[in-house]
Design an enzyme around this catalytic site. Structure first.
Site, PDB file in Angstrom:
ATOM      1  N   ARG A  77      13.123   4.662  12.684  1.00 38.58           N
ATOM      2  CA  ARG A  77      11.920   5.496  12.582  1.00 38.58           C
ATOM      3  C   ARG A  77      10.993   5.259  13.783  1.00 38.58           C
ATOM      4  O   ARG A  77      11.453   4.815  14.837  1.00 38.58           O
ATOM      5  CB  ARG A  77      11.236   5.215  11.230  1.00 38.58           C
ATOM      6  CG  ARG A  77      12.154   5.548  10.029  1.00 38.58           C
ATOM      7  CD  ARG A  77      11.469   5.305   8.713  1.00 38.58           C
ATOM      8  NE  ARG A  77      10.320   6.183   8.550  1.00 38.58           N
ATOM      9  CZ  ARG A  77       9.369   6.007   7.616  1.00 38.58           C
ATOM     10  NH1 ARG A  77       9.464   4.989   6.773  1.00 38.58           N
ATOM     11  NH2 ARG A  77       8.360   6.832   7.529  1.00 38.58           N
ATOM     12  N   ASN A 130       8.011  -5.617  -0.632  1.00 37.54           N
ATOM     13  CA  ASN A 130       7.887  -4.419   0.197  1.00 37.54           C
ATOM     14  C   ASN A 130       6.411  -4.315   0.552  1.00 37.54           C
ATOM     15  O   ASN A 130       5.604  -3.829  -0.246  1.00 37.54           O
ATOM     16  CB  ASN A 130       8.376  -3.164  -0.528  1.00 37.54           C
ATOM     17  CG  ASN A 130       8.363  -1.956   0.410  1.00 37.54           C
ATOM     18  OD1 ASN A 130       7.765  -1.988   1.493  1.00 37.54           O
ATOM     19  ND2 ASN A 130       9.023  -0.885  -0.002  1.00 37.54           N
ATOM     20  N   HIS A 163      12.601  -2.876   2.625  1.00 32.28           N
ATOM     21  CA  HIS A 163      12.124  -1.532   2.970  1.00 32.28           C
ATOM     22  C   HIS A 163      13.088  -0.510   2.406  1.00 32.28           C
ATOM     23  O   HIS A 163      14.317  -0.669   2.531  1.00 32.28           O
ATOM     24  CB  HIS A 163      11.990  -1.361   4.482  1.00 32.28           C
ATOM     25  CG  HIS A 163      11.033  -2.351   5.055  1.00 32.28           C
ATOM     26  ND1 HIS A 163       9.679  -2.252   4.846  1.00 32.28           N
ATOM     27  CD2 HIS A 163      11.238  -3.491   5.738  1.00 32.28           C
ATOM     28  CE1 HIS A 163       9.089  -3.284   5.413  1.00 32.28           C
ATOM     29  NE2 HIS A 163      10.006  -4.063   5.957  1.00 32.28           N
ATOM     30  N   ARG A 216       5.735  12.433  -2.694  1.00 30.10           N
ATOM     31  CA  ARG A 216       5.779  13.065  -1.370  1.00 30.10           C
ATOM     32  C   ARG A 216       6.885  12.419  -0.541  1.00 30.10           C
ATOM     33  O   ARG A 216       7.379  11.347  -0.907  1.00 30.10           O
ATOM     34  CB  ARG A 216       4.428  12.878  -0.637  1.00 30.10           C
ATOM     35  CG  ARG A 216       3.322  13.756  -1.184  1.00 30.10           C
ATOM     36  CD  ARG A 216       2.066  13.569  -0.368  1.00 30.10           C
ATOM     37  NE  ARG A 216       1.635  12.177  -0.415  1.00 30.10           N
ATOM     38  CZ  ARG A 216       0.906  11.571   0.535  1.00 30.10           C
ATOM     39  NH1 ARG A 216       0.540  12.230   1.602  1.00 30.10           N
ATOM     40  NH2 ARG A 216       0.546  10.323   0.412  1.00 30.10           N
ATOM     41  N   GLU A 243      12.301  -9.642   2.436  1.00 29.80           N
ATOM     42  CA  GLU A 243      11.531  -8.481   2.927  1.00 29.80           C
ATOM     43  C   GLU A 243      12.344  -7.237   2.635  1.00 29.80           C
ATOM     44  O   GLU A 243      13.531  -7.186   2.969  1.00 29.80           O
ATOM     45  CB  GLU A 243      11.296  -8.620   4.432  1.00 29.80           C
ATOM     46  CG  GLU A 243      10.655  -7.381   5.046  1.00 29.80           C
ATOM     47  CD  GLU A 243      10.520  -7.480   6.569  1.00 29.80           C
ATOM     48  OE1 GLU A 243      10.816  -8.571   7.140  1.00 29.80           O
ATOM     49  OE2 GLU A 243      10.125  -6.471   7.177  1.00 29.80           O
ATOM     50  N   TYR A 289      11.834   8.657   1.332  1.00 29.39           N
ATOM     51  CA  TYR A 289      11.771   7.608   0.307  1.00 29.39           C
ATOM     52  C   TYR A 289      12.501   7.964  -0.996  1.00 29.39           C
ATOM     53  O   TYR A 289      12.538   7.147  -1.914  1.00 29.39           O
ATOM     54  CB  TYR A 289      10.302   7.289  -0.008  1.00 29.39           C
ATOM     55  CG  TYR A 289       9.535   6.793   1.205  1.00 29.39           C
ATOM     56  CD1 TYR A 289       9.890   5.598   1.829  1.00 29.39           C
ATOM     57  CD2 TYR A 289       8.465   7.522   1.732  1.00 29.39           C
ATOM     58  CE1 TYR A 289       9.199   5.143   2.953  1.00 29.39           C
ATOM     59  CE2 TYR A 289       7.759   7.069   2.849  1.00 29.39           C
ATOM     60  CZ  TYR A 289       8.137   5.881   3.447  1.00 29.39           C
ATOM     61  OH  TYR A 289       7.458   5.431   4.551  1.00 29.39           O
ATOM     62  N   ALA A 310       3.009  -0.612   4.900  1.00 32.66           N
ATOM     63  CA  ALA A 310       2.532  -0.611   6.291  1.00 32.66           C
ATOM     64  C   ALA A 310       1.953  -1.959   6.713  1.00 32.66           C
ATOM     65  O   ALA A 310       1.871  -2.236   7.920  1.00 32.66           O
ATOM     66  CB  ALA A 310       1.503   0.497   6.475  1.00 32.66           C
ATOM     67  N   PRO A 333       0.794  -1.225   0.000  1.00 31.00           N
ATOM     68  CA  PRO A 333       0.000   0.000   0.000  1.00 31.00           C
ATOM     69  C   PRO A 333       0.828   1.277   0.000  1.00 31.00           C
ATOM     70  O   PRO A 333       1.835   1.385   0.697  1.00 31.00           O
ATOM     71  CB  PRO A 333      -0.816  -0.101   1.299  1.00 31.00           C
ATOM     72  CG  PRO A 333      -0.118  -1.097   2.134  1.00 31.00           C
ATOM     73  CD  PRO A 333       0.523  -2.064   1.172  1.00 31.00           C
ATOM     74  N   ASN A 334       0.347   2.210  -0.807  1.00 31.71           N
ATOM     75  CA  ASN A 334       0.866   3.575  -0.929  1.00 31.71           C
ATOM     76  C   ASN A 334       2.186   3.675  -1.689  1.00 31.71           C
ATOM     77  O   ASN A 334       2.665   4.777  -1.940  1.00 31.71           O
ATOM     78  CB  ASN A 334       0.994   4.253   0.452  1.00 31.71           C
ATOM     79  CG  ASN A 334      -0.351   4.397   1.120  1.00 31.71           C
ATOM     80  OD1 ASN A 334      -1.301   4.872   0.497  1.00 31.71           O
ATOM     81  ND2 ASN A 334      -0.476   3.944   2.356  1.00 31.71           N
TER      82      ASN A 334
HETATM   83  O1  CA2 Z   1      10.527   1.962   3.927  1.00 29.65           O
HETATM   84  C1  CA2 Z   1       9.672   1.294   3.319  1.00 29.65           C
HETATM   85  O2  CA2 Z   1       9.855   0.822   2.187  1.00 29.65           O
HETATM   86  C2  CA2 Z   1       8.300   1.066   3.953  1.00 29.65           C
HETATM   87  O3  CA2 Z   1       7.905  -0.261   3.681  1.00 29.65           O
HETATM   88  C3  CA2 Z   1       7.369   2.070   3.281  1.00 29.65           C
HETATM   89  C4  CA2 Z   1       5.956   2.082   3.886  1.00 29.65           C
HETATM   90  C5  CA2 Z   1       6.013   2.208   5.398  1.00 29.65           C
HETATM   91  O4  CA2 Z   1       4.709   2.096   5.945  1.00 29.65           O
HETATM   92  C6  CA2 Z   1       6.911   1.159   6.025  1.00 29.65           C
HETATM   93  O5  CA2 Z   1       6.956   1.362   7.423  1.00 29.65           O
HETATM   94  C7  CA2 Z   1       8.318   1.263   5.462  1.00 29.65           C
HETATM   95  C8  CA2 Z   1       5.161   3.262   3.334  1.00 29.65           C
HETATM   96  C9  CA2 Z   1       5.053   3.314   1.849  1.00 29.65           C
HETATM   97  C10 CA2 Z   1       4.411   4.607   1.472  1.00 29.65           C
HETATM   98  O6  CA2 Z   1       5.253   5.252   0.562  1.00 29.65           O
HETATM   99  C11 CA2 Z   1       5.019   6.553   0.275  1.00 29.65           C
HETATM  100  C12 CA2 Z   1       5.888   7.143  -0.600  1.00 29.65           C
HETATM  101  C13 CA2 Z   1       5.733   8.457  -0.933  1.00 29.65           C
HETATM  102  C14 CA2 Z   1       4.684   9.195  -0.409  1.00 29.65           C
HETATM  103  C15 CA2 Z   1       3.811   8.613   0.452  1.00 29.65           C
HETATM  104  C16 CA2 Z   1       3.966   7.273   0.786  1.00 29.65           C
END
Ligand code: CA2
Length: 149
Positions: free
Chosen positions: A112, A79, A105, A18, A103, A23, A82, A10-11
């Site tokens: 974090r 990946n 990230h 953003r 896995e 990221y 969340a 997701p996301n």
């Molecule tokens: O660090 C990672 O790859 C995560 O898996 C990314 C997830 C986060 O919930 C994990 O804790 C760590 C979030 C992905 C959302 O990515 C976005 C990227 C740009 C803008 C908004 C969200």
């Protein structure tokens, strides 16, 4: 040629739009190109997917288990976004398939918020990659290749 399946949760479709300080500024389409290049280097075909839906990710893991059993799949890089921190369903799906799964990230989740420190994926994964930015995808593909030898 075996396939490397890369699943994004997701996301991750928002990558590059953003939170560049967390990221980076690459989009998910850019990450797919990077993965294509890494797969070409290591002799894999690439299957790259993203879903915002937990059940879809579970279905794809089941599909991966069948492909792994048939010998066409090298492994999975996941990946889970969340869902990493919440999903017993993904944990069970990985355990149920017996696929080698990395896995992944983009960020170092351990540096974090506390709620990102626990992963339901890690106990079912072969390996864990975190904190290398999107280049971690290429490193994970190299790692998957190393597991084939
Ligand atoms: O660090 C990672 O790859 C995560 O898996 C990314 C997830 C986060 O919930 C994990 O804790 C760590 C979030 C992905 C959302 O990515 C976005 C990227 C740009 C803008 C908004 C969200």
């Amino acid at each position: 040629m075996k396939t490397a399946l890369i699943l994004n949760g997701p996301n991750l479709n928002l990558l590059g739009t953003r939170e560049p300080q967390v990221y980076g500024d690459k989009t998910l389409a850019d990450v797919e190109v990077l993965c294509q290049q890494a797969c070409a280097t290591h002799g894999f075909a690439l299957d790259f997917r993203q879903s915002n839906h937990e059940g879809v990710l579970v279905d794809w893991l089941h599909e991966a288990g069948r492909a792994y059993a048939s010998g066409s799949l090298a492994g999975v890089i996941l990946n889970a976004g969340a869902y990493t921190h919440t999903s017993i369903a993904l944990h069970d799906a990985i355990k149920g398939t017996g696929i080698p799964l990395v896995e992944l990230h983009i960020s170092n989740v351990h540096a974090r918020e506390a709620f990102r420190h626990h992963s339901y994926i890690s106990p079912a994964a072969k390996a864990v990659m975190a904190g290398f930015g999107v280049n971690g995808y290429a490193l994970a593909i190299a790692g998957l290749a190393g597991l084939q030898a």
